[in-house]
Design a protein around this motif. Structure first.
Motif, mmCIF file in Angstrom:
data_model
loop_
_atom_site.group_PDB
_atom_site.id
_atom_site.type_symbol
_atom_site.label_atom_id
_atom_site.label_comp_id
_atom_site.label_asym_id
_atom_site.label_seq_id
_atom_site.Cartn_x
_atom_site.Cartn_y
_atom_site.Cartn_z
ATOM 1 N N LEU A 1 0.799 -1.223 0.000
ATOM 2 C CA LEU A 1 0.000 0.000 0.000
ATOM 3 C C LEU A 1 0.834 1.277 0.000
ATOM 4 O O LEU A 1 0.509 2.239 -0.692
ATOM 5 C CB LEU A 1 -0.945 -0.007 1.212
ATOM 6 N N ILE A 2 1.916 1.308 0.749
ATOM 7 C CA ILE A 2 2.653 2.549 0.940
ATOM 8 C C ILE A 2 3.648 2.819 -0.181
ATOM 9 O O ILE A 2 3.794 3.955 -0.641
ATOM 10 C CB ILE A 2 3.401 2.524 2.296
ATOM 11 N N ALA A 3 4.348 1.789 -0.648
ATOM 12 C CA ALA A 3 5.403 2.016 -1.641
ATOM 13 C C ALA A 3 5.427 0.942 -2.715
ATOM 14 O O ALA A 3 6.478 0.628 -3.254
ATOM 15 C CB ALA A 3 6.768 2.105 -0.955
ATOM 16 N N GLY A 4 4.286 0.396 -3.040
ATOM 17 C CA GLY A 4 4.194 -0.530 -4.150
ATOM 18 C C GLY A 4 4.591 -1.958 -3.791
ATOM 19 O O GLY A 4 4.837 -2.266 -2.624
ATOM 20 N N PRO A 5 4.628 -2.826 -4.802
ATOM 21 C CA PRO A 5 4.541 -2.536 -6.231
ATOM 22 C C PRO A 5 3.143 -2.103 -6.678
ATOM 23 O O PRO A 5 2.167 -2.285 -5.952
ATOM 24 C CB PRO A 5 4.921 -3.873 -6.885
ATOM 25 N N VAL A 6 3.092 -1.516 -7.886
ATOM 26 C CA VAL A 6 1.806 -1.181 -8.494
ATOM 27 C C VAL A 6 1.154 -2.493 -8.917
ATOM 28 O O VAL A 6 1.699 -3.222 -9.750
ATOM 29 C CB VAL A 6 1.999 -0.264 -9.717
ATOM 30 N N LEU A 7 0.002 -2.811 -8.334
ATOM 31 C CA LEU A 7 -0.608 -4.121 -8.533
ATOM 32 C C LEU A 7 -1.624 -4.114 -9.671
ATOM 33 O O LEU A 7 -2.230 -3.092 -9.979
ATOM 34 C CB LEU A 7 -1.294 -4.591 -7.250
ATOM 35 N N HIS A 8 -1.808 -5.287 -10.253
ATOM 36 C CA HIS A 8 -2.822 -5.512 -11.278
ATOM 37 C C HIS A 8 -3.855 -6.461 -10.689
ATOM 38 O O HIS A 8 -3.511 -7.428 -10.001
ATOM 39 C CB HIS A 8 -2.182 -6.096 -12.530
ATOM 40 N N HIS A 9 -5.126 -6.186 -10.955
ATOM 41 C CA HIS A 9 -6.184 -6.988 -10.344
ATOM 42 C C HIS A 9 -6.046 -8.469 -10.672
ATOM 43 O O HIS A 9 -6.329 -9.336 -9.839
ATOM 44 C CB HIS A 9 -7.554 -6.482 -10.818
ATOM 45 N N ALA A 10 -5.576 -8.784 -11.899
ATOM 46 C CA ALA A 10 -5.459 -10.184 -12.312
ATOM 47 C C ALA A 10 -4.387 -10.918 -11.522
ATOM 48 O O ALA A 10 -4.408 -12.152 -11.440
ATOM 49 C CB ALA A 10 -5.153 -10.267 -13.804
ATOM 50 N N GLN A 11 -3.452 -10.175 -10.946
ATOM 51 C CA GLN A 11 -2.407 -10.792 -10.134
ATOM 52 C C GLN A 11 -2.879 -11.094 -8.722
ATOM 53 O O GLN A 11 -2.337 -12.005 -8.069
ATOM 54 C CB GLN A 11 -1.188 -9.860 -10.057
ATOM 55 N N MET A 12 -3.880 -10.353 -8.237
ATOM 56 C CA MET A 12 -4.211 -10.412 -6.820
ATOM 57 C C MET A 12 -5.596 -10.970 -6.514
ATOM 58 O O MET A 12 -5.750 -11.850 -5.651
ATOM 59 C CB MET A 12 -4.094 -9.005 -6.212
ATOM 60 N N MET A 13 -6.622 -10.468 -7.176
ATOM 61 C CA MET A 13 -7.984 -10.807 -6.780
ATOM 62 C C MET A 13 -8.307 -12.294 -6.916
ATOM 63 O O MET A 13 -9.017 -12.849 -6.075
ATOM 64 C CB MET A 13 -8.980 -9.927 -7.527
ATOM 65 N N PRO A 14 -7.787 -13.007 -7.937
ATOM 66 C CA PRO A 14 -7.995 -14.457 -7.944
ATOM 67 C C PRO A 14 -7.375 -15.158 -6.745
ATOM 68 O O PRO A 14 -7.910 -16.166 -6.263
ATOM 69 C CB PRO A 14 -7.338 -14.901 -9.259
ATOM 70 N N GLN A 15 -6.258 -14.643 -6.248
ATOM 71 C CA GLN A 15 -5.645 -15.242 -5.066
ATOM 72 C C GLN A 15 -6.517 -15.024 -3.826
ATOM 73 O O GLN A 15 -6.645 -15.923 -2.985
ATOM 74 C CB GLN A 15 -4.254 -14.641 -4.826
ATOM 75 N N PHE A 16 -7.123 -13.833 -3.719
ATOM 76 C CA PHE A 16 -8.000 -13.577 -2.579
ATOM 77 C C PHE A 16 -9.271 -14.420 -2.651
ATOM 78 O O PHE A 16 -9.892 -14.690 -1.623
ATOM 79 C CB PHE A 16 -8.368 -12.090 -2.525
ATOM 80 N N ALA A 17 -9.651 -14.832 -3.866
ATOM 81 C CA ALA A 17 -10.851 -15.654 -4.029
ATOM 82 C C ALA A 17 -10.560 -17.148 -3.872
ATOM 83 O O ALA A 17 -11.492 -17.957 -3.841
ATOM 84 C CB ALA A 17 -11.479 -15.396 -5.394
ATOM 85 N N ASN A 18 -9.289 -17.508 -3.782
ATOM 86 C CA ASN A 18 -8.888 -18.919 -3.689
ATOM 87 C C ASN A 18 -8.898 -19.374 -2.232
ATOM 88 O O ASN A 18 -8.163 -18.834 -1.401
ATOM 89 C CB ASN A 18 -7.490 -19.086 -4.276
ATOM 90 N N PRO A 19 -9.725 -20.377 -1.865
ATOM 91 C CA PRO A 19 -9.800 -20.824 -0.457
ATOM 92 C C PRO A 19 -8.468 -21.315 0.103
ATOM 93 O O PRO A 19 -8.217 -21.201 1.307
ATOM 94 C CB PRO A 19 -10.828 -21.967 -0.508
ATOM 95 N N SER A 20 -7.574 -21.842 -0.757
ATOM 96 C CA SER A 20 -6.294 -22.353 -0.265
ATOM 97 C C SER A 20 -5.398 -21.242 0.277
ATOM 98 O O SER A 20 -4.485 -21.509 1.070
ATOM 99 C CB SER A 20 -5.562 -23.108 -1.382
ATOM 100 N N THR A 21 -5.649 -20.000 -0.155
ATOM 101 C CA THR A 21 -4.873 -18.865 0.354
ATOM 102 C C THR A 21 -5.018 -18.725 1.865
ATOM 103 O O THR A 21 -4.081 -18.285 2.555
ATOM 104 C CB THR A 21 -5.327 -17.563 -0.331
ATOM 105 N N TYR A 22 -6.162 -19.122 2.392
ATOM 106 C CA TYR A 22 -6.480 -18.890 3.801
ATOM 107 C C TYR A 22 -6.061 -20.052 4.701
ATOM 108 O O TYR A 22 -6.428 -20.103 5.876
ATOM 109 C CB TYR A 22 -7.986 -18.623 3.932
ATOM 110 N N LYS A 23 -5.279 -20.985 4.128
ATOM 111 C CA LYS A 23 -4.749 -22.098 4.918
ATOM 112 C C LYS A 23 -3.245 -21.923 5.061
ATOM 113 O O LYS A 23 -2.545 -21.743 4.070
ATOM 114 C CB LYS A 23 -5.067 -23.432 4.229
ATOM 115 N N PRO A 24 -2.711 -21.969 6.261
ATOM 116 C CA PRO A 24 -1.273 -21.738 6.439
ATOM 117 C C PRO A 24 -0.441 -22.803 5.738
ATOM 118 O O PRO A 24 -0.748 -23.994 5.810
ATOM 119 C CB PRO A 24 -1.088 -21.787 7.964
ATOM 120 N N ASP A 25 0.600 -22.366 5.049
ATOM 121 C CA ASP A 25 1.533 -23.256 4.363
ATOM 122 C C ASP A 25 2.911 -23.067 4.992
ATOM 123 O O ASP A 25 3.546 -22.026 4.805
ATOM 124 C CB ASP A 25 1.576 -22.914 2.868
#
Length: 497
Positions: free
Chosen positions: A167-191
């Protein structure tokens, strides 16, 4: 709250990490909301006064995004007008907060020269991170208009914009890089593997900042501040001062980017790579493919290509390159020094492309040519960093005079600038270590390549255990060494942009 602070390292991040996965076991949507709120808290720690602007930007742009998406009954002409309105709103807000005083100051100089009364300045503070979250959302709006956005969750969108590692100093994000990851249930399981590698990458980034960038910055500040105060840096002092800043800005910004990647990986989210050993580049085109990759990609996709790219002939291509870099320089700050820095890199790119087209013509360069190309590129980058760092052209000119040897080159240059002799060896050791890391080692974000894969040591339990213990111990020692250097307030350079 800085990444390199006790409050972040030992309070904020552990709470966020544990809370995110604890909530994620029960409800992934609630975990995303928790992370968005934690990110807003992180931003609010910096400036509560800037929070309404950030929240308003998120809500307004989400509303625009919904209506820019192609749908039955929505005409393209209508959506295009709405896109133009959305861009005007975003760029208008950015212009008011970041460039209004710059514009008024230049107008006032003209008015004063003509004998007129100058206009009052606005005296508004620049909200931290506004350039990054504005560019991030502009890319989102354009992609909505083009029909590339399919994720519509407001929670995920808010998290995409506010996600605290970037948020403060980037990187400049693209929605296709991030939002699918937030929608993926496996993201919320610790690895455990991701957490281990993420902590290691973070430790490397923290060490870059505290063990190399900050010491290099101390010497760079002596030289540039001395020139600002009227001292004349000698040949010896000027070149080492510029080299110190060259290393400072690299290790400061790439250190932040590594920390952001490491923190995000602990949370199960992969951020895009922002640096790929840019000082190894053998030409300026390659440099911009390696330096601040997310910004370079944004400028290419949303400025250079819409201007016409290379589709309208060589002359227009060179003009588009120059204008793109000129505006890229202005993005970094409201000062003529940043404009000149962008213009320099625009000119560098024009010459590089012209050389490739008229002289080299796709012939593979030999070993000697690569070495000479690297040296020329590195020197050109250093020359441009002078105006990027200087607080005004009078300071930059003083440094350039020193680099040309116009102020002599006595061996006592360090003492002239206030650096005590007992610190000279520390400076050179740090400088050599920094150059070695820049030019000989791979980026820290490729750390996974250094770690033996479990399959490669299958059946070798002793080897697997030994490598794991060694890597863990090395990371712990590096982290402890960096933490021991924590002290005063030491923000990242790109916070000001």
């Amino acid at each position: 709250m800085l990444f390199n602070s006790h409050a972040f390292l030992f309070v904020y991040f552990p709470i966020v990490l544990l809370g995110f996965f604890w909530i994620g076991k029960r409800n992934v949507r609630a975990a995303a909301g928790f992370l968005a709120l934690a990110s807003l808290f992180f931003y609010g720690w910096w400036s509560v006064k800037a929070m309404p602007l950030l929240l308003g930007s998120i809500c307004v742009n989400y509303w625009f995004g919904l209506r820019l998406t192609p749908a039955p009954g929505r005409e393209d002409a209508q959506r295009k007008r709405l896109l133009i309105a959305a861009l005007v709103v975003n760029l208008g807000v950015l212009a008011i907060f970041k460039y209004a005083n710059f514009f008024l100051s230049n107008v006032n100089e003209g008015l004063a020269a003509a004998g007129f009364t100058p206009m009052p300045l606005l005296h508004i503070a620049l909200p931290i991170g506004i350039s990054f979250y504005t560019f991030t959302q502009i890319a989102f709006l354009v992609d909505c208009w083009q029909g590339k956005v399919h994720e519509r969750s407001f929670v995920h969108y808010a998290l995409f914009v506010t996600y605290f590692p970037h948020l403060i100093a980037g990187p400049v994000l693209h929605h296709a890089q991030m939002m699918p990851q937030f929608a993926n249930p496996s993201t919320y399981k610790p690895d455990p593997n991701k957490i281990a590698v993420g902590l290691a990458i973070f430790s490397f980034g923290l060490a870059k900042k505290l063990l190399i960038a900050d010491p290099m910055g101390q010497y760079a500040d002596l030289v540039f501040n001395g020139a600002h105060q009227g001292l004349a840096p000698t040949l010896y002092t000027a070149w080492f001062g510029v080299l110190a800043y060259t290393l400072q800005i690299y290790f400061d910004f790439s250190g932040y980017s590594d920390m952001a990647v490491g923190l995000s990986l602990c949370l199960g989210v992969q951020l895009p790579i922002n640096f790929r050993s840019p000082y190894k580049s053998t030409n300026i085109i390659e440099f911009w493919r390696r330096w601040h990759i997310s910004l370079s990609t944004f400028l290419r996709d949303y400025l250079y290509v819409p201007l016409g790219g290379n589709r309208k002939g060589p002359a227009r291509r060179y003009l588009n390159l120059f204008l793109t870099m000129l505006l890229g320089g202005l993005w970094h700050g409201a000062a003529w020094t940043f404009v000149i820095w962008g213009a320099l890199h625009g000119a560098y790119l024009m010459v590089n492309h012209l050389w490739n087209a008229k002289v080299r013509r796709n012939a593979a360069p030999g070993r000697v040519a690569k070495v000479l190309g690297w040296l020329l590129t590195f020197v050109c980058v250093m020359i441009a960093w002078v105006v990027f760092r200087a607080d005004g052209m009078h300071t930059a000119i003083a440094i350039y005079k020193g680099m040309l040897g116009l102020n002599g080159a006595p061996p006592t240059a360090f003492n002239e600038m206030g650096l005590m002799p007992y610190r000279k060896n520390d400076f050179f050791k740090t400088m050599l270590v920094g150059l070695f890391i820049c030019l000989a080692l791979p980026p820290a974000i490729t750390l996974e390549r250094w770690v033996p894969h479990p399959q490669s040591v299958a059946g070798h339990r002793v080897m697997a255990a030994t490598s794991t213990v060694f890597i863990a111990a090395s990371t712990l020692v590096l982290f402890a060494w960096a933490v021991s250097k924590l002290g005063g307030y030491s923000p990242f350079l790109y916070f000001q942009f």
